[in-house]
Scaffold this motif. Structure first.
Motif, mmCIF file in Angstrom:
data_model
loop_
_atom_site.group_PDB
_atom_site.id
_atom_site.type_symbol
_atom_site.label_atom_id
_atom_site.label_comp_id
_atom_site.label_asym_id
_atom_site.label_seq_id
_atom_site.Cartn_x
_atom_site.Cartn_y
_atom_site.Cartn_z
ATOM 1 N N ASP A 112 122.540 82.522 -1.831
ATOM 2 C CA ASP A 112 122.139 83.440 -0.752
ATOM 3 C C ASP A 112 120.676 83.847 -0.891
ATOM 4 O OD1 ASP A 112 124.595 83.412 0.436
ATOM 5 O OD2 ASP A 112 125.355 85.048 -0.833
ATOM 6 N N LYS A 113 119.894 82.827 -1.145
ATOM 7 C CA LYS A 113 118.476 83.054 -1.417
ATOM 8 C C LYS A 113 117.814 83.964 -0.367
ATOM 9 C CE LYS A 113 114.615 80.066 -2.723
ATOM 10 N NZ LYS A 113 114.230 78.639 -2.671
ATOM 11 N N ASP A 114 118.037 83.604 0.891
ATOM 12 C CA ASP A 114 117.375 84.353 1.964
ATOM 13 C C ASP A 114 117.737 85.831 1.921
ATOM 14 O OD1 ASP A 114 116.536 81.923 2.557
ATOM 15 O OD2 ASP A 114 117.745 81.649 4.381
ATOM 16 N N LYS A 115 119.048 86.062 1.782
ATOM 17 C CA LYS A 115 119.494 87.461 1.800
ATOM 18 C C LYS A 115 118.923 88.229 0.604
ATOM 19 C CE LYS A 115 123.869 86.789 4.162
ATOM 20 N NZ LYS A 115 125.291 86.527 3.907
ATOM 21 N N VAL A 116 118.944 87.562 -0.539
ATOM 22 C CA VAL A 116 118.468 88.243 -1.741
ATOM 23 C C VAL A 116 116.996 88.598 -1.593
ATOM 24 C CG1 VAL A 116 117.960 87.951 -4.188
ATOM 25 C CG2 VAL A 116 120.180 87.247 -3.267
ATOM 26 N N ILE A 117 116.223 87.622 -1.127
ATOM 27 C CA ILE A 117 114.782 87.864 -1.011
ATOM 28 C C ILE A 117 114.507 88.923 0.055
ATOM 29 C CG2 ILE A 117 112.588 86.819 -0.315
ATOM 30 C CD1 ILE A 117 113.549 84.316 -1.857
ATOM 31 N N ALA A 118 115.211 88.808 1.166
ATOM 32 C CA ALA A 118 115.017 89.814 2.222
ATOM 33 C C ALA A 118 115.354 91.203 1.678
ATOM 34 C CB ALA A 118 115.896 89.482 3.427
ATOM 35 N N GLY A 119 116.439 91.273 0.929
ATOM 36 C CA GLY A 119 116.837 92.559 0.352
ATOM 37 C C GLY A 119 115.779 93.101 -0.581
ATOM 38 N N LEU A 120 115.249 92.207 -1.412
ATOM 39 C CA LEU A 120 114.215 92.644 -2.350
ATOM 40 C C LEU A 120 112.990 93.166 -1.611
ATOM 41 C CD1 LEU A 120 114.296 89.976 -5.193
ATOM 42 C CD2 LEU A 120 114.712 92.421 -5.391
ATOM 43 N N VAL A 121 112.605 92.439 -0.565
ATOM 44 C CA VAL A 121 111.422 92.868 0.199
ATOM 45 C C VAL A 121 111.661 94.254 0.782
ATOM 46 C CG1 VAL A 121 110.064 92.399 2.278
ATOM 47 C CG2 VAL A 121 110.612 90.537 0.697
ATOM 48 N N ILE A 122 112.836 94.417 1.383
ATOM 49 C CA ILE A 122 113.131 95.727 1.987
ATOM 50 C C ILE A 122 113.087 96.818 0.926
ATOM 51 C CG2 ILE A 122 114.957 97.115 3.074
ATOM 52 C CD1 ILE A 122 115.762 94.516 4.568
ATOM 53 N N PHE A 123 113.654 96.519 -0.236
ATOM 54 C CA PHE A 123 113.666 97.524 -1.309
ATOM 55 C C PHE A 123 112.254 97.901 -1.731
ATOM 56 C CE2 PHE A 123 113.318 98.369 -5.866
ATOM 57 C CZ PHE A 123 114.044 99.539 -5.928
ATOM 58 N N VAL A 124 111.425 96.855 -1.924
ATOM 59 C CA VAL A 124 110.053 97.134 -2.380
ATOM 60 C C VAL A 124 109.305 97.964 -1.328
ATOM 61 C CG1 VAL A 124 107.820 96.058 -2.884
ATOM 62 C CG2 VAL A 124 109.916 95.146 -3.903
ATOM 63 N N LEU A 145 110.551 99.989 0.906
ATOM 64 C CA LEU A 145 111.055 101.371 0.933
ATOM 65 C C LEU A 145 110.568 102.161 -0.274
ATOM 66 C CD1 LEU A 145 114.752 101.123 2.183
ATOM 67 C CD2 LEU A 145 112.796 102.138 3.341
ATOM 68 N N ALA A 146 110.626 101.511 -1.424
ATOM 69 C CA ALA A 146 110.267 102.237 -2.633
ATOM 70 C C ALA A 146 108.807 102.630 -2.648
ATOM 71 C CB ALA A 146 110.606 101.394 -3.867
ATOM 72 N N THR A 147 107.980 101.803 -2.027
ATOM 73 C CA THR A 147 106.547 102.094 -2.055
ATOM 74 C C THR A 147 106.094 102.823 -0.796
ATOM 75 O OG1 THR A 147 106.088 99.923 -1.150
ATOM 76 C CG2 THR A 147 105.986 100.151 -3.556
ATOM 77 N N PHE A 148 107.060 103.102 0.073
ATOM 78 C CA PHE A 148 106.723 103.728 1.361
ATOM 79 C C PHE A 148 105.792 104.936 1.240
ATOM 80 C CE2 PHE A 148 107.728 106.853 4.667
ATOM 81 C CZ PHE A 148 107.402 106.131 5.805
ATOM 82 N N PRO A 149 106.096 105.874 0.342
ATOM 83 C CA PRO A 149 105.225 107.061 0.282
ATOM 84 C C PRO A 149 103.776 106.710 -0.017
ATOM 85 C CG PRO A 149 107.198 107.361 -1.048
ATOM 86 C CD PRO A 149 107.184 105.935 -0.629
ATOM 87 N N PHE A 150 103.580 105.653 -0.780
ATOM 88 C CA PHE A 150 102.209 105.317 -1.168
ATOM 89 C C PHE A 150 101.400 104.769 0.005
ATOM 90 C CE2 PHE A 150 104.708 105.114 -5.033
ATOM 91 C CZ PHE A 150 103.978 105.963 -5.846
ATOM 92 N N TRP A 151 101.959 103.729 0.635
ATOM 93 C CA TRP A 151 101.122 103.160 1.708
ATOM 94 C C TRP A 151 101.127 104.013 2.960
ATOM 95 C CZ3 TRP A 151 103.877 101.856 5.984
ATOM 96 C CH2 TRP A 151 105.215 101.493 5.832
ATOM 97 N N TYR A 152 102.195 104.818 3.129
ATOM 98 C CA TYR A 152 102.222 105.689 4.304
ATOM 99 C C TYR A 152 101.089 106.712 4.220
ATOM 100 C CZ TYR A 152 103.918 108.986 7.795
ATOM 101 O OH TYR A 152 104.034 109.813 8.897
ATOM 102 N N ASN A 153 100.829 107.175 3.021
ATOM 103 C CA ASN A 153 99.804 108.202 2.860
ATOM 104 C C ASN A 153 98.436 107.625 2.528
ATOM 105 O OD1 ASN A 153 101.214 110.691 3.283
ATOM 106 N ND2 ASN A 153 102.370 110.207 1.438
ATOM 107 N N LEU A 154 98.339 106.299 2.573
ATOM 108 C CA LEU A 154 97.097 105.643 2.179
ATOM 109 C C LEU A 154 95.920 106.190 2.986
ATOM 110 C CD1 LEU A 154 96.767 103.407 0.054
ATOM 111 C CD2 LEU A 154 96.518 101.791 1.945
ATOM 112 N N GLY A 155 94.898 106.561 2.293
ATOM 113 C CA GLY A 155 93.695 107.033 2.977
ATOM 114 C C GLY A 155 93.834 108.409 3.589
ATOM 115 N N LYS A 156 95.004 109.039 3.377
ATOM 116 C CA LYS A 156 95.195 110.347 3.993
ATOM 117 C C LYS A 156 95.205 111.475 2.969
ATOM 118 C CE LYS A 156 98.836 109.113 6.646
ATOM 119 N NZ LYS A 156 99.912 109.305 7.618
#
Lengths: 265, 136, 386
Positions: B10-22, B24-35
Motif C-alpha cells: 500500500d505504498k501510495d496510501k502509506v506515503i500519502a499518510g506520511l505526507v499528511i502527518f508531516v 499537520l505536525a509542522t502546520f504551526p511553523f509554516w502557518y506562522n512563517l514570517g508572522k
C-alpha cells in the motif's frame, strides 16, 4: 556600615507605619547617595524593624465586657474588611475568619440547661485558636497550613491543594473553603491585602501582616478593650497578666490542642 | 540475511499518510512563517523612570523576577520576614501589590505585554490585586 | 496483551460505548466543576467532605477482593483460587484507580496535586494514603499483568514477581487501615474517633469486595466460555459470610460503646443517622435499609442451602454490596460532619452534577475493568479450548 544600617532602619520604620512601600522608595530616593556608598552586599531578607515578635501569640477575650451584638460587630467588620473576606450569598459557602456565636456553640461541652442568663444569651466572638498543638497542621499533606515561628497557624494559599483535610481536623470549625471565586462577593476590596482564589481553604491569620509592622490585630484594635493580645510566654505581657489574675477557659481544652485564645466568661 | 524482496505494501496510501502527518505536525511553523510578533516594548511609568533602579538591576529583574517573587512569597508567608534588602543596602517591603505595582502601576503595558508575548499566564493576579493605587 | 481487548462482539462494543458515554458526561460535568469550583456540589462549610470522599472510602474496600483470593492461594496453597486470582487482581486495579480519581475530583486545586510529592509531609495521613493507594495499584498491575502474560505463553511467571505477591498481602491491609486513619485520628469528630474504625473498614471491605467478585464470576460464566468455578464461588461466599458478620458485630460494638457511655459528642452522629437529630434526618431511611440488607444477607448466608444455591447467593451478595455502599459511601462521611463541632446542623445531599461526576468516575472504573477482564477471559478461554 553603621550609617547605612541606621538609614535602612529609619526607612523601614517609616515604611512600616504605612504598611506600604511608597515611603521606603521615596526616602531611599532622597538619600540614595548615603546608601550607595556601601560596598555591594549579598541581598538579604529580614524582619521589619517594628515587627512585633513572640514565641507564642495569644489572645484573651473578656466576655464580661460584651453587652450586646454591637460590641462584637466592629471586631468582625474590621477583620473581614481588611482581609477581603467575601460575603457569599449561600450560607453553605460562607467564609468567616471571626464570627459571633452563642455560648452553647462555642463551648458545647460546658453549656447546660440551667445557667446564668447573661451567659446563656451571650454572643461571643470565635476565631481560629492558633493552637499550640494544631490538628489542622498535623493533617495537612503539603504543609500549606503550618505553625510559624510566632505560634501563628498560617495558611500558605499558594500551596493549598484544597483537600479540606484541615477542615475535617479542626475541632472549632474555624476554617472556610472557597467553593467559588470569592472576588465577585467582596464588597469593597482592600487593595493592600490579597484576596483568595477558589479552591483553597482560608482562616484567621492573627493579623500576621499587621504584627509585621508593629500593629495589633484588627479585631483587638476594634474591640474597645474586650480583647487583649500579647506574648503568652512573657509573664509581664498584657495577656499573661490577665490570665494570671483571672479564671480563663479555652474551647475544648480536653482535646489537647492547647488553644491560644482564652476566654473570661 | 539480507532479503531483496522486501516490499512496501500500500505504498501510495502509506506515503500519502506520511505526507499528511508531516504537514499537520509542522502546520504551526509554516502557518506562522514570517508572522512572528515583534518583541513587545515595555513602558515605564514616570515613577519607575524616576527611580531608575528596580529592586535589583534590570537584567536580573528581566530574567529572574519570577524566582525573586517566588522567594518573596515564601519568606513573607512562611518565615514572617517581609523586608528585602538588596545589594545596594536598600530595603523593600516584599509585596507584589504594594511594592512592585506601586512603581509599575501600568500592569497592562508592563507585565501583561511580555506575559502575553511569551504566553505565560501567572495566577498571581487571581489574588494579588493588580493596582493598589485605585484604592480610595 | 491489550490487542485482546479490541477484538469483541457487537455487544461488547455496545457496552464500551455506553461506558464511554457515561465517562464523557462525567468529564464534561467535571470541567464545569473545575472552572467554577466545588460550589456546584452539595458540600458546604460544615460538611466539607461528601460523596467523592465517601466513594473513595467504599472503593478502597472493593479493592480488597484481591487479597482475599491471593492470600488463600499463595499462603495457604489453596489451589482452587489459582483460577480466579487474576480476576481478583484485575478488580483491585480499577477500584484503586477510582479511589485516586475520587481524590482528584475532590480537590479544590487539582493542578497543585503534585504538591503532596513536592512537599512530602509524613505526619499527614493523606500523604500515606497516596503512597499506599498508588503502591497497591502498581503492585496489582505488575503482578496481574506478568502472571497473565506467563499463563498465556504457558510458562511460569518470572521469579521476581513472587516477592511482590507476598508484599501485596500486607499492603492490601494497609490501604484500608491508612484510609480509616484519615478519619479515626481527628480529635473533634466523635463519630470517627474510634479504634474500631480500621477493623470496620477491613471487615466491610472483605464483605463488599468478594461479594462483587462473586457477582462478576457469575456474570462471566454467563457471557463467556470461561467458568470461574463453583468451588471458587463457594469459597468466596464463605469469606463473605464471615466478613459481613464481623462487620455487623464491629458496628454493634461501636453502638454499645457510644450509647452505654452516653457521651453526646459520640452519640449525636448515630442519632442523626438512625433516628434524627433536632429534626434533621435525611439519611434515616437509607441507614435502616443498609442495616436491613446486611442482616438479611447474614441470615441468608448462614443457611448452607441458601448459600450453596447460586441464585440466592447472588441476591445476598447484591444486598451486601448495596448495604455496605450505603454504610460507607453515604453515611460514614457526611455523618462525621453532622452535627458540626459547634453542634450546629447543616445537612448534606449530593447535587446532580456531583452524582454525574461520580458516575463518570465509576464509568472509568467500569471501562478499565472491562478491558482487563476481556484480556484475562480471552486468555482463559484460549486455554480451555486448547
Amino acid at each position: 556600615m553603621k550609617k547605612g544600617r541606621r538609614n535602612f532602619l529609619k526607612i523601614a520604620g517609616i515604611s512600616a507605619l504605612g504598611l506600604g512601600a511608597k515611603p521606603v522608595l521615596d526616602v531611599f530616593a532622597s538619600s540614595e547617595e548615603d546608601a550607595v556608598v556601601e560596598a555591594p552586599a549579598e541581598p538579604r531578607i529580614m524582619r521589619g524593624p517594628n515587627a512585633m515578635t513572640a514565641p507564642q501569640w495569644a489572645m484573651v477575650i473578656d466576655t464580661r465586657k460584651i453587652e450586646s451584638h454591637s460590641d462584637v460587630e466592629p471586631m468582625i467588620e474590621a477583620c473581614h474588611k481588611i482581609h477581603n473576606v467575601p460575603e457569599m450569598p449561600d450560607k453553605k459557602h460562607e467564609i468567616k475568619w471571626i464570627w459571633e456565636t452563642e455560648f452553647k456553640h462555642a463551648f458545647p461541652n460546658l453549656a447546660g440547661e440551667y445557667m446564668s442568663k447573661r451567659v446563656e444569651h451571650l454572643g461571643l466572638p470565635v476565631l481560629c485558636n492558633h493552637c499550640e498543638n494544631p490538628p489542622c497542621v498535623r493533617v495537612c499533606p503539603t504543609k500549606a497550613t503550618f505553625r510559624n515561628s510566632q505560634g501563628i497557624v498560617m495558611m500558605d494559599y499558594h500551596r493549598c491543594i484544597g483537600c479540606r483535610f484541615c477542615m475535617a481536623a479542626c475541632p472549632y470549625g474555624s476554617r472556610s473553603f472557597n467553593f467559588f471565586d470569592p472576588k465577585p462577593h467582596i464588597e469593597e476590596e482592600n487593595k493592600k491585602f490579597p484576596t483568595r482564589m477558589r479552591g483553597v481553604v482560608e482562616k484567621c491569620n492573627f493579623c500576621a501582616e499587621r504584627l509585621a509592622v508593629g500593629r495589633k490585630p484588627a479585631c483587638v484594635e476594634a474591640s474597645n478593650g474586650i480583647m487583649a493580645f500579647g506574648d503568652l510566654h512573657d509573664p509581664r505581657s498584657e495577656v499573661r497578666e490577665i490570665i494570671d489574675s483571672n479564671y480563663t477557659i479555652r474551647r475544648k481544652q480536653n482535646l489537647g490542642t492547647r488553644p491560644a485564645v482564652y476566654y473570661i466568661i | 540475511m539480507p532479503s531483496n524482496n522486501q516490499k512496501l505494501y500500500d505504498k501510495d496510501k502509506v506515503i500519502a499518510g506520511l505526507v499528511i502527518f508531516v504537514v499537520l505536525a509542522t502546520f504551526p511553523f509554516w502557518y506562522n512563517l514570517g508572522k512572528a510578533a515583534s518583541a513587545p516594548e515595555l513602558e515605564l511609568t514616570d515613577k519607575a523612570k524616576a527611580a531608575e533602579k528596580c529592586v535589583r538591576d534590570t537584567q536580573y529583574m528581566r530574567n529572574e523576577h519570577m524566582q525573586l517573587l517566588d522567594e518573596w512569597r515564601d519568606t513573607v508567608v512562611r518565615d514572617a520576614k517581609r523586608i528585602y534588602v538588596n545589594e545596594r543596602n536598600m530595603g523593600y517591603d516584599m509585596s507584589l501589590s504594594n511594592t512592585c505595582l506601586d512603581c509599575h502601576s501600568n500592569k497592562e503595558q508592563f507585565c501583561d505585554r511580555c506575559h502575553n508575548y511569551t504566553s505565560v499566564n501567572p495566577y498571581c493576579w487571581d489574588c494579588h490585586i493588580d493596582n493598589p493605587k485605585e484604592a480610595k | 496483551m491489550l490487542e485482546l481487548a479490541i477484538k469483541g462482539s457487537k455487544k461488547y462494543y455496545g457496552w464500551l460505548a455506553v461506558v464511554l458515554a457515561v465517562i464523557g458526561a462525567g468529564f464534561v460535568t467535571y470541567l464545569w466543576q473545575y472552572f467554577t469550583g466545588l460550589g456546584i456540589t452539595g458540600l458546604s462549610r460544615d460538611v466539607s467532605w461528601g460523596f467523592y470522599v465517601a466513594q473513595l472510602t467504599f472503593l478502597v474496600g472493593v479493592a480488597a477482593a484481591a487479597v482475599m483470593v491471593v492470600l488463600p492461594y499463595y499462603l495457604h496453597d489453596y489451589k482452587a483460587f489459582g483460577r480466579i486470582t487474576i480476576l481478583a487482581e484485575f478488580l483491585a486495579i480499577p477500584s484503586v484507580l477510582m479511589c485516586l480519581l475520587f481524590v482528584l475530583v475532590d480537590l479544590g486545586q487539582p493542578m497543585r496535586m503534585l504538591n503532596v510529592i513536592f512537599y512530602p509531609t509524613p505526619n499527614s495521613v493523606l500523604f500515606w494514603d497516596m503512597i499506599v493507594l498508588n503502591g497497591y495499584l502498581l503492585l496489582n498491575l505488575v503482578i496481574g499483568w506478568n502472571v497473565l502474560e506467563a499463563e498465556r505463553h504457558g510458562v511460569h511467571y518470572p521469579h521476581w514477581v513472587k516477592p511482590l505477591i507476598y508484599i501485596s498481602i500486607p499492603w492490601a491491609v494497609s490501604i484500608h487501615t491508612v484510609t480509616a486513619f484519615l478519619y479515626a485520628g481527628l480529635p473533634g469528630r466523635g463519630f470517627w474517633l474510634t479504634a474500631i474504625m480500621a477493623p470496620r473498614f477491613l471487615s466491610s471491605a472483605f464483605a463488599a469486595g468478594p461479594s462483587l467478585l462473586i457477582l462478576l464470576c457469575l456474570l462471566i460464566r454467563r457471557i463467556s466460555n470461561f467458568d470461574p468455578g463453583r468451588e471458587q464461588i463457594q469459597s468466596l461466599a464463605k469469606i463473605v459470610t464471615y466478613a459481613i458478620i464481623l462487620n455487623v458485630f464491629f458496628f454493634l460494638c461501636e453502638v454499645f460503646t457510644v450509647f452505654y457511655s452516653q457521651i453526646p459528642e459520640h452519640m449525636d452522629h448515630f442519632k442523626y443517622l438512625f433516628v434524627g437529630y433536632h429534626g434533621h434526618g435525611a439519611l434515616i431511611p437509607w441507614m435502616w435499609t443498609a442495616m436491613g440488607l446486611m442482616v438479611f444477607a447474614i441470615i441468608m448466608l448462614v443457611i448452607p442451602s441458601v448459600r450453596r444455591n447460586e441464585a440466592t447467593l447472588a441476591i445476598a451478595c447484591i444486598a451486601i454490596f448495596i448495604g455496605t455502599w450505603i454504610d460507607k459511601g453515604l453515611g460514614l462521611i457526611s455523618a462525621g460532619f453532622i452535627p458540626n463541632p459547634l453542634h450546629e446542623v447543616t445537612e448534606y445531599i449530593p447535587t446532580v452534577p456531583e452524582i454525574i461526576i461520580t458516575l463518570g468516575v465509576y464509568g472509568i472504573g467500569a471501562l478499565v475493568l472491562t478491558v482487563l477482564y476481556k484480556m484475562a477471559i480471552s486468555i482463559k478461554e484460549g486455554e480451555a479450548s486448547a
